[in-house]
Design a protein around this motif. Structure first.
Motif, PDB file in Angstrom:
ATOM      1  N   TYR A  86       0.849  -1.189   0.000  1.00  0.00           N
ATOM      2  CA  TYR A  86       0.000   0.000   0.000  1.00  0.00           C
ATOM      3  C   TYR A  86       0.885   1.240   0.000  1.00  0.00           C
ATOM      4  N   LYS A  87       0.508   2.218  -0.850  1.00  0.00           N
ATOM      5  CA  LYS A  87       1.258   3.473  -0.927  1.00  0.00           C
ATOM      6  C   LYS A  87       0.409   4.621  -0.383  1.00  0.00           C
ATOM      7  N   LEU A  88       1.041   5.463   0.408  1.00  0.00           N
ATOM      8  CA  LEU A  88       0.359   6.580   1.044  1.00  0.00           C
ATOM      9  C   LEU A  88      -0.013   7.649   0.012  1.00  0.00           C
ATOM     10  N   VAL A 127       5.079   5.770   4.441  1.00  0.00           N
ATOM     11  CA  VAL A 127       4.897   6.075   3.025  1.00  0.00           C
ATOM     12  C   VAL A 127       4.513   4.828   2.245  1.00  0.00           C
ATOM     13  N   VAL A 128       5.142   3.718   2.555  1.00  0.00           N
ATOM     14  CA  VAL A 128       4.819   2.434   1.932  1.00  0.00           C
ATOM     15  C   VAL A 128       4.630   1.401   3.036  1.00  0.00           C
ATOM     16  N   GLU A 147      -3.282   3.713  -1.377  1.00  0.00           N
ATOM     17  CA  GLU A 147      -3.579   3.022  -2.627  1.00  0.00           C
ATOM     18  C   GLU A 147      -3.002   1.609  -2.582  1.00  0.00           C
ATOM     19  N   TYR A 148      -3.848   0.640  -2.918  1.00  0.00           N
ATOM     20  CA  TYR A 148      -3.376  -0.749  -2.998  1.00  0.00           C
ATOM     21  C   TYR A 148      -2.637  -0.953  -4.316  1.00  0.00           C
ATOM     22  N   VAL A 149      -1.445  -1.556  -4.241  1.00  0.00           N
ATOM     23  CA  VAL A 149      -0.629  -1.805  -5.432  1.00  0.00           C
ATOM     24  C   VAL A 149      -0.622  -3.309  -5.689  1.00  0.00           C
ATOM     25  N   LEU A 162      -6.351  -4.850   8.805  1.00  0.00           N
ATOM     26  CA  LEU A 162      -5.671  -4.062   7.772  1.00  0.00           C
ATOM     27  C   LEU A 162      -5.563  -2.608   8.202  1.00  0.00           C
ATOM     28  N   ARG A 163      -6.622  -2.069   8.780  1.00  0.00           N
ATOM     29  CA  ARG A 163      -6.574  -0.696   9.255  1.00  0.00           C
ATOM     30  C   ARG A 163      -5.508  -0.536  10.340  1.00  0.00           C
ATOM     31  N   GLU A 164      -5.415  -1.537  11.197  1.00  0.00           N
ATOM     32  CA  GLU A 164      -4.411  -1.489  12.261  1.00  0.00           C
ATOM     33  C   GLU A 164      -3.005  -1.427  11.686  1.00  0.00           C
ATOM     34  N   LYS A 165      -2.747  -2.204  10.629  1.00  0.00           N
ATOM     35  CA  LYS A 165      -1.429  -2.204  10.000  1.00  0.00           C
ATOM     36  C   LYS A 165      -1.129  -0.848   9.352  1.00  0.00           C
ATOM     37  N   LEU A 166      -2.110  -0.284   8.662  1.00  0.00           N
ATOM     38  CA  LEU A 166      -1.887   0.973   7.959  1.00  0.00           C
ATOM     39  C   LEU A 166      -1.794   2.145   8.924  1.00  0.00           C
ATOM     40  N   CYS A 167      -2.555   2.081  10.000  1.00  0.00           N
ATOM     41  CA  CYS A 167      -2.524   3.158  10.995  1.00  0.00           C
ATOM     42  C   CYS A 167      -1.189   3.186  11.735  1.00  0.00           C
ATOM     43  N   ASN A 168      -0.694   1.981  12.093  1.00  0.00           N
ATOM     44  CA  ASN A 168       0.604   1.889  12.768  1.00  0.00           C
ATOM     45  C   ASN A 168       0.653   2.830  13.979  1.00  0.00           C
TER      46      ASN A 168
END
Length: 271
Positions: free
Chosen positions: A118-120, A169-170, A200-202, A153-159
């Protein structure tokens, strides 16, 4: 036919050169003592078809370099409808993309699998790998793919550190995650929302074959007469209920229970 000049110059001047070389830099010779060509016109024609679909971006106010209504400063973008979709040969007797998995062979819910990237995007919901309609950017009625507060997934992206998210950023998933909430309904996301921030999901690099079984017809939502074939096993189109109106004003009606605007689903999901 595609313009062959760029493909030829990329190989001749900037990459492999005209002749095959030994490890010491000397030219490799055939049985007649002649240098062995790195490529022929056959490869030039194949590679030229790779460089199709590139278009200049629209002009911007702070630029005076304009060419036929387009600017000549910014990077070109890809217009998918102009791009050659047929297989391209490489320099070793194979095809461009050999060694990559087929897109249809990617596991279900790949966006939750180990290695998913995922890209920020920050506070801008517009993806970089796709071109969304311009009206989707600021329309408050647009449905976004908002991750549930309890989503792994939200937990991973939120960090999060304490109560505050620390957005990287990634983000690359280091393990498989269980789908949660609306993630159970989605074949493949484009942009996901975490609070007021977007990622954005890559999708991993994969090969989308030009020829496949049981093709299905997909069409523009507001153009009945412009359509193309698509692989029913891939998430390439939105689901539609029926058509309204008569030709040439016939339009597809979007199914009301979609998860987010610009969502793409497989044919099985659409059914």
């Amino acid at each position: 036919f595609a313009d062959e000049n760029y493909a030829r110059e990329i190989m001749q001047l900037f990459t492999v050169g005209l002749y095959l070389l030994n490890i010491d830099g000397t030219e490799k010779l055939d049985e007649n003592g002649e240098p062995i060509l790195t490529y022929t016109n056959y490869e030039i024609m194949s590679f030229a078809r790779i460089f199709t679909g590139f278009v200049r971006q629209l002009p911007r106010g702070n630029s005076e370099e304009i060419w036929f209504g387009r600017n000549v400063l910014d990077f070109t973008t890809i217009e998918p409808t102009y791009r050659d979709r047929f297989p391209k040969h490489d320099l070793t007797g194979g095809y461009i993309g050999d060694g990559y998995p087929l897109c249809v062979d990617l596991p279900p819910k790949m966006f939750l699998r180990k290695g998913a990237k995922y890209k920020l995007l920050g506070d801008n919901p517009r993806p970089q790998a796709f071109e969304d309609r311009q009206d989707l950017l600021n329309d408050p009625s647009i449905k976004r793919f908002v991750l549930d507060i309890d989503s792994p997934l939200r937990e991973k992206l939120c960090n999060a550190v304490g109560d505050e998210c620390q957005y990287d950023v990634v983000v690359t998933l280091d393990s498989n995650l269980e789908p949660f909430g609306q993630e159970l309904l989605v074949d493949e996301p484009r942009v996901v929302q975490v609070g007021d921030i977007f990622y954005e999901y890559v999708r991993p690099a994969c090969v989308d074959q030009f020829f496949y079984s049981n093709p299905m017809r997909v069409t523009y939502i507001n153009r009945y007469w412009h359509s193309l074939c698509a692989n029913p096993k891939l998430p390439v189109a939105s689901e539609a209920c029926l058509f309204t109106g008569n030709k040439p004003t016939k339009k597809a009606l979007r199914y009301s229970k979609y998860v987010f605007d610009q969502e793409r689903v497989t044919y099985a999901t659409a059914e």
